[in-house]
Design a protein around this motif. Structure first.
Motif, PDB file in Angstrom:
ATOM      1  N   UNK A  15       0.813  -1.221   0.000  1.00 46.62           N
ATOM      2  CA  UNK A  15       0.000   0.000   0.000  1.00 46.62           C
ATOM      3  C   UNK A  15       0.847   1.271   0.000  1.00 46.62           C
ATOM      4  N   UNK A  16       2.108   1.183   0.412  1.00 45.04           N
ATOM      5  CA  UNK A  16       2.994   2.343   0.407  1.00 45.04           C
ATOM      6  C   UNK A  16       3.570   2.629  -0.975  1.00 45.04           C
ATOM      7  N   UNK A  17       3.405   1.695  -1.907  1.00 47.56           N
ATOM      8  CA  UNK A  17       4.035   1.790  -3.217  1.00 47.56           C
ATOM      9  C   UNK A  17       2.993   2.015  -4.308  1.00 47.56           C
ATOM     10  N   UNK A  50       9.028 -10.700 -14.606  1.00 43.20           N
ATOM     11  CA  UNK A  50       9.046  -9.461 -15.361  1.00 43.20           C
ATOM     12  C   UNK A  50       9.636  -8.370 -14.477  1.00 43.20           C
ATOM     13  N   UNK A  51      10.336  -7.428 -15.093  1.00 43.22           N
ATOM     14  CA  UNK A  51      10.886  -6.286 -14.372  1.00 43.22           C
ATOM     15  C   UNK A  51       9.885  -5.138 -14.439  1.00 43.22           C
ATOM     16  N   UNK A  52       9.552  -4.582 -13.270  1.00 45.11           N
ATOM     17  CA  UNK A  52       8.532  -3.538 -13.178  1.00 45.11           C
ATOM     18  C   UNK A  52       9.080  -2.325 -12.444  1.00 45.11           C
ATOM     19  N   UNK A  53       8.568  -1.165 -12.802  1.00 38.13           N
ATOM     20  CA  UNK A  53       8.954   0.085 -12.164  1.00 38.13           C
ATOM     21  C   UNK A  53       7.897   0.452 -11.120  1.00 38.13           C
ATOM     22  N   UNK A  54       8.325   0.648  -9.889  1.00 37.60           N
ATOM     23  CA  UNK A  54       7.457   1.014  -8.772  1.00 37.60           C
ATOM     24  C   UNK A  54       8.049   2.243  -8.090  1.00 37.60           C
ATOM     25  N   UNK A  61      10.158   7.758  -1.303  1.00 40.63           N
ATOM     26  CA  UNK A  61       9.884   8.279  -2.634  1.00 40.63           C
ATOM     27  C   UNK A  61      10.865   7.788  -3.701  1.00 40.63           C
ATOM     28  N   UNK A  62      11.592   6.740  -3.426  1.00 42.35           N
ATOM     29  CA  UNK A  62      12.553   6.189  -4.376  1.00 42.35           C
ATOM     30  C   UNK A  62      11.832   5.421  -5.486  1.00 42.35           C
ATOM     31  N   UNK A  63      12.423   5.462  -6.679  1.00 46.52           N
ATOM     32  CA  UNK A  63      11.954   4.630  -7.792  1.00 46.52           C
ATOM     33  C   UNK A  63      12.684   3.300  -7.700  1.00 46.52           C
ATOM     34  N   UNK A  64      11.922   2.206  -7.783  1.00 46.63           N
ATOM     35  CA  UNK A  64      12.484   0.868  -7.621  1.00 46.63           C
ATOM     36  C   UNK A  64      12.139  -0.022  -8.799  1.00 46.63           C
ATOM     37  N   UNK A  65      13.008  -0.980  -9.053  1.00 43.74           N
ATOM     38  CA  UNK A  65      12.753  -2.012 -10.054  1.00 43.74           C
ATOM     39  C   UNK A  65      12.509  -3.312  -9.303  1.00 43.74           C
ATOM     40  N   UNK A  66      11.325  -3.873  -9.489  1.00 40.78           N
ATOM     41  CA  UNK A  66      10.984  -5.151  -8.875  1.00 40.78           C
ATOM     42  C   UNK A  66      10.981  -6.222  -9.945  1.00 40.78           C
ATOM     43  N   UNK A  67      11.659  -7.314  -9.680  1.00 40.87           N
ATOM     44  CA  UNK A  67      11.556  -8.497 -10.534  1.00 40.87           C
ATOM     45  C   UNK A  67      10.507  -9.374  -9.869  1.00 40.87           C
ATOM     46  N   UNK A  68       9.323  -9.437 -10.515  1.00 40.62           N
ATOM     47  CA  UNK A  68       8.167 -10.082  -9.897  1.00 40.62           C
ATOM     48  C   UNK A  68       7.558 -11.095 -10.857  1.00 40.62           C
ATOM     49  N   UNK A  80      17.248  -0.278  -6.831  1.00 38.29           N
ATOM     50  CA  UNK A  80      16.901   1.105  -7.137  1.00 38.29           C
ATOM     51  C   UNK A  80      16.964   1.296  -8.648  1.00 38.29           C
ATOM     52  N   UNK A  81      16.094   2.149  -9.170  1.00 38.14           N
ATOM     53  CA  UNK A  81      16.035   2.403 -10.605  1.00 38.14           C
ATOM     54  C   UNK A  81      17.151   3.352 -11.012  1.00 38.14           C
ATOM     55  N   UNK A  82      17.927   2.926 -12.003  1.00 38.86           N
ATOM     56  CA  UNK A  82      18.985   3.746 -12.567  1.00 38.86           C
ATOM     57  C   UNK A  82      18.780   3.775 -14.081  1.00 38.86           C
ATOM     58  N   UNK A  83      18.388   4.923 -14.664  1.00 47.70           N
ATOM     59  CA  UNK A  83      18.117   4.980 -16.101  1.00 47.70           C
ATOM     60  C   UNK A  83      19.303   4.540 -16.945  1.00 47.70           C
ATOM     61  N   UNK A  84      20.531   4.786 -16.494  1.00 47.85           N
ATOM     62  CA  UNK A  84      21.701   4.370 -17.253  1.00 47.85           C
ATOM     63  C   UNK A  84      21.822   2.854 -17.357  1.00 47.85           C
ATOM     64  N   UNK A  85      21.308   2.163 -16.378  1.00 46.66           N
ATOM     65  CA  UNK A  85      21.388   0.702 -16.341  1.00 46.66           C
ATOM     66  C   UNK A  85      20.139   0.049 -16.914  1.00 46.66           C
TER      67      UNK A  85
END
Length: 87
Positions: A15-17, A50-54, A61-68, A80-85
């Motif tokens: 619920x926090x995401x 699948x890799x998802x952006x949360x 308030x961090x952007x995270x990548x979840x492999x779910x 953590x989400x890194x656009x370069x990666x």
């Protein structure tokens, strides 16, 4: 409800995401129009991991990548989400 392991805040309730989208549907500004249209409207919806952006909107308030896993909702990894990666 899922528990998401935020790298900064620890285990938190889903619920926090806020779910944003899958990483393969992110469109960059310099992307050609045909590729952008394919990424947005002609993607497959496979079962499995699948890799998802949360975003941890009610926390750090961090952007995270979840492999779910799409059917079991089991979270395999959080980063953590890194656009370069990730793009």
């Amino acid at each position: 409800m899922m528990l998401i392991d935020c790298p900064y805040c620890g285990h938190r309730a889903q619920a926090e995401f806020i779910y944003e989208r899958t990483l393969d549907s992110i469109v960059t500004i310099d992307m050609p129009d045909d590729e952008a249209m394919t990424r947005l409207y002609a993607r497959t919806n496979p079962r499995g991991l699948d890799d998802e952006l949360w975003r941890h909107s009610y926390g750090c308030r961090a952007w995270l990548v979840l492999r779910r896993h799409r059917t079991s909702h089991a979270i395999e990894a959080v980063a953590t989400f890194d656009p370069a990666v990730h793009l």
